[in-house]
Design an enzyme around this catalytic site. Structure first.
Site, PDB file in Angstrom:
ATOM      1  N   HIS A  80       0.821  -1.356   0.070  1.00  0.00           N
ATOM      2  CA  HIS A  80       0.267   0.130   0.296  1.00  0.00           C
ATOM      3  C   HIS A  80       0.971   1.705  -0.339  1.00  0.00           C
ATOM      4  O   HIS A  80       2.732   1.220   0.477  1.00  0.00           O
ATOM      5  CB  HIS A  80      -0.858   0.036   0.803  1.00  0.00           C
TER       6      HIS A  80
ATOM      7  N   GLN B   9      -3.721   3.448   1.657  1.00  0.00           N
ATOM      8  CA  GLN B   9      -4.472   3.422   2.820  1.00  0.00           C
ATOM      9  C   GLN B   9      -4.818   5.387   2.649  1.00  0.00           C
ATOM     10  O   GLN B   9      -3.222   5.738   3.725  1.00  0.00           O
ATOM     11  CB  GLN B   9      -3.072   3.071   3.226  1.00  0.00           C
TER      12      GLN B   9
ATOM     13  N   GLU C 238      -8.085   5.135   9.734  1.00  0.00           N
ATOM     14  CA  GLU C 238      -8.104   4.636   8.262  1.00  0.00           C
ATOM     15  C   GLU C 238      -9.233   4.201   7.562  1.00  0.00           C
ATOM     16  O   GLU C 238      -9.730   3.154   8.416  1.00  0.00           O
ATOM     17  CB  GLU C 238      -6.613   3.546   8.525  1.00  0.00           C
TER      18      GLU C 238
ATOM     19  N   HIS D  38       4.003   7.103   4.151  1.00  0.00           N
ATOM     20  CA  HIS D  38       4.759   6.325   3.235  1.00  0.00           C
ATOM     21  C   HIS D  38       4.396   5.436   2.798  1.00  0.00           C
ATOM     22  O   HIS D  38       3.519   5.041   2.178  1.00  0.00           O
ATOM     23  CB  HIS D  38       5.241   5.346   5.414  1.00  0.00           C
TER      24      HIS D  38
ATOM     25  N   GLU E 191       7.705   0.755   5.318  1.00  0.00           N
ATOM     26  CA  GLU E 191       6.968   0.132   6.009  1.00  0.00           C
ATOM     27  C   GLU E 191       7.095  -1.630   5.652  1.00  0.00           C
ATOM     28  O   GLU E 191       6.381  -1.492   3.596  1.00  0.00           O
ATOM     29  CB  GLU E 191       5.030  -0.168   5.910  1.00  0.00           C
TER      30      GLU E 191
END
Lengths: 142, 142
Positions: free
Chosen positions: A7, A60, A43, A84, A134
């Site tokens: 994502h 996301q 989220e 991110h 991530e």
């Protein structure tokens, strides 16, 4: 091993407004919503496509639920935008160990709880060409 | 219609160093390299996964080849990091028309030349929740 872009994490001030933007502009629909108390966010996951490892790629959308949330701090300094990039792996512990052996720092000593009950860790943006990265091991396969 | 996350565009100061970072850290390999004179960049595409529309998702590493390149300006103000997010579509003209009808501004009146001989347009970040967004119609299907 990294097998997909899982994502793109996007910081927003108003989750409902952001969801409405993506729906109106591209027709993207909400696949899943949750609150992550540990990360301090509300989220929404918008599923964009399936991936050839049996997973999927999402946007996301992240709205802070408290002032000390990392997303609140990001919004204060950067405004809305990409927060991110997340890579999917079948084993977040093994991938984190492999990556830290190359000199990249992980933010957590142990994986934490991510979206869909996934296991996640983050890599320090200063060690990753300016990108907060991530690693995610997701139980969702479609 | 958008059918995939096509790539994440990443601004870097030194393409060779950035390629080396992604190879060393994650084992990502260069799928393709080219120079885009119109955009003022030298670029490398790292293929991360295949997508269920018959395309793929890439990281696109972008190094400016001249000072007036948008990537050079981005590096000056933001440093290295995510420059844009690109969505794949089978018809960039139709998608651009549909998106601009919702009030989002496109940067070009006509599609321009992108990676792999693709046709691309960009959407204004101020109209896209702070994200410079690319629409791409790629001839590459795998």
């Amino acid at each position: 091993m990294i097998t997909r872009v899982d994502h793109i994490g996007i910081a927003c001030r108003d989750l409902a407004a952001s969801i409405a933007f993506y729906q109106r502009t591209y027709g993207f629909e909400v696949f899943h919503q949750e609150v992550n108390e540990q990360q301090g966010v509300r989220e929404a996951m918008l599923r964009i496509n399936g991936t050839d490892d049996g997973g999927a790629t999402y946007l996301q959308l992240l709205e802070p639920i408290r002032e000390d949330s990392p997303i609140a701090k990001f919004l204060e300094s950067h405004g809305e935008g990409v927060h991110h990039v997340a890579f999917g792996t079948a084993d977040v512990r093994a991938e984190t160990a492999a990556v830290t052996e190359t000199g990249v720092r992980a933010l957590y000593p142990e994986p934490r709880h991510g979206t869909f009950g996934s296991q996640i860790n983050f890599l320090h943006p200063k060690d990753c060409q300016g990108i907060l990265t991530e690693l995610v091991q997701s139980p969702v396969h479609e």
